[in-house]
Design an enzyme around this catalytic site. Structure first.
Site, short mmCIF file in Angstrom:
data_model
loop_
_atom_site.label_atom_id
_atom_site.label_comp_id
_atom_site.label_asym_id
_atom_site.label_seq_id
_atom_site.Cartn_x
_atom_site.Cartn_y
_atom_site.Cartn_z
N HIS A 243 0.80 -1.23 0.00
CA HIS A 243 0.00 0.00 0.00
C HIS A 243 0.83 1.29 0.00
O HIS A 243 0.73 2.12 -0.90
CB HIS A 243 -0.89 0.05 1.25
CG HIS A 243 -1.77 -1.14 1.44
ND1 HIS A 243 -2.95 -1.31 0.74
CD2 HIS A 243 -1.68 -2.20 2.27
CE1 HIS A 243 -3.54 -2.42 1.14
NE2 HIS A 243 -2.79 -2.99 2.06
C1 BDR Z 1 -3.08 0.77 5.26
O1 BDR Z 1 -3.34 0.25 6.57
C2 BDR Z 1 -2.13 -0.16 7.17
O2 BDR Z 1 -2.29 -1.40 7.78
C3 BDR Z 1 -1.09 -0.15 6.10
O3 BDR Z 1 0.18 0.22 6.64
C4 BDR Z 1 -1.58 0.90 5.13
O4 BDR Z 1 -1.18 2.19 5.50
C5 BDR Z 1 -3.74 -0.14 4.23
O5 BDR Z 1 -5.11 -0.21 4.45
#
Ligand code: BDR
Ligand code: CA
Length: 315
Positions: A243
């Site tokens: 992500h």
């Molecule tokens: C986001 O949530 C977190 O767990 C990850 O680091 C990312 O920023 C993805 O949904």
């Protein structure tokens, strides 16, 4: 060097946050003014420690790390150890960093940095719940007009949510903070799940990262191998969505991405859809455009950039 973008990274490491920080550290086009950490994937004591571990792994003890909010604006903290492990960075050998934590609170650092730099020169990269940024906007509303842009990982459109059927994690944890940021009048680029679900850590891609051969690359490959187990089981995919590095890649090579300006709102009242982003992609609401929402990415181009930059950390 000309054309250097000054950034603050607001983060909750998190293995994918670590990948994003490494990508930024490896990129001379970016000048990291500071890293601010917030409660999210794990409590803030751990995110503040983890950010410093990542900087040290990359040989960057010059980076300033500031701890911020230990909980959302008006809700209980919801964390994600079930994905990231107890430490937030499970999968790598961790150590107590020698890089000191700055004494200033993250919110004060954000305000002071924006007030102390020329207008529209500082970009904020948010990789986490938006609590710190919302608190800074509340403390000094005039910073809104000084921020160059906010590039955020958060939300979803046609992909729905990853923590509930409706909501993405960063939006779910602190929807009130997200609402403040979305309504602040700051130029926003949003990287929703629709983009990040195209950036999977396949084993071929992780092998390339591990093969770089320096400690940061090896540590990151270990972290991501741990991180992906949850999403592989959940989605039946070849790997986990990477992500947060999408935010940094956007600053480095925006031509890899495409999207459109439209209105985005976040749900704060409903229990069922708490933190859901309502993206007016077809511009039917008549509400003002407040974000550039990215929907597609050149996956191969992204991973080439990511791996090429990580290799530079060794040099
Ligand atoms: C986001 O949530 C977190 O767990 C990850 O680091 C990312 O920023 C993805 O949904
Ligand atoms: Ca994150």
């Amino acid at each position: 060097m000309t054309n250097v973008t000054q950034i603050i990274i607001d983060t909750d490491p998190g293995q994918d946050d670590a990948a994003a920080i490494m990508l930024a550290l490896a990129s001379p086009e970016l000048d990291i003014l500071g890293i601010t950490t917030v409660a999210g994937n794990v409590p803030v004591e751990l995110t503040a420690r983890n950010a410093r571990i990542v900087c040290e792994l990359c040989g960057r003890k010059d980076i300033k790390v500031f701890a911020g909010a230990d909980r959302p604006l008006c809700r209980q903290l919801f964390t994600a150890e079930y994905i990231h492990g107890k430490t937030g960075l499970d999968g790598a050998e961790l150590f107590m960093p020698s890089l000191p934590l700055q004494e200033k609170h993250a919110t004060d650092f954000i305000v002071d940095t924006l007030m102390g730099n020329p207008m529209h020169t500082v970009t904020i990269c948010t990789l986490a719940p938006l609590t710190n940024v919302a608190m800074a906007l509340q403390a000094r509303p005039s910073i809104a007009g000084r921020i160059r842009q906010i590039v955020m990982m958060g939300g979803g459109f046609s992909e729905g949510g990853n923590v509930t059927p409706a909501a993405e994690f960063n939006m779910f944890v602190d929807p009130e903070a997200a609402e403040i940021v979305l309504h602040a009048g700051v130029p926003i680029t949003m990287m929703p799940l629709d983009v990040t679900h195209q950036l999977l850590t396949t084993s071929e891609r992780l092998d390339r990262i591990a093969a770089i051969g320096h400690p940061a690359g090896r540590a990151l490959a270990g972290m991501l191998r741990f991180f992906e187990r949850y999403d592989i089981a959940k989605y039946g995919s070849e790997g986990a969505p990477l992500h947060d590095p999408s935010v940094i890649a956007w600053l480095l090579k925006p031509e890899l991405f495409s999207g459109r300006h439209c209105n985005v709102e976040v749900e704060t009242r409903s229990e069922l859809t708490r933190g859901m982003t309502v993206v007016d992609w077809w511009r039917v609401s008549g509400r003002p455009h407040n974000a550039y929402v990215v929907r597609s990415v050149d996956t191969r181009g992204f991973f080439d950039l990511f791996t090429e930059r990580l290799a530079r950390l060794a040099a």
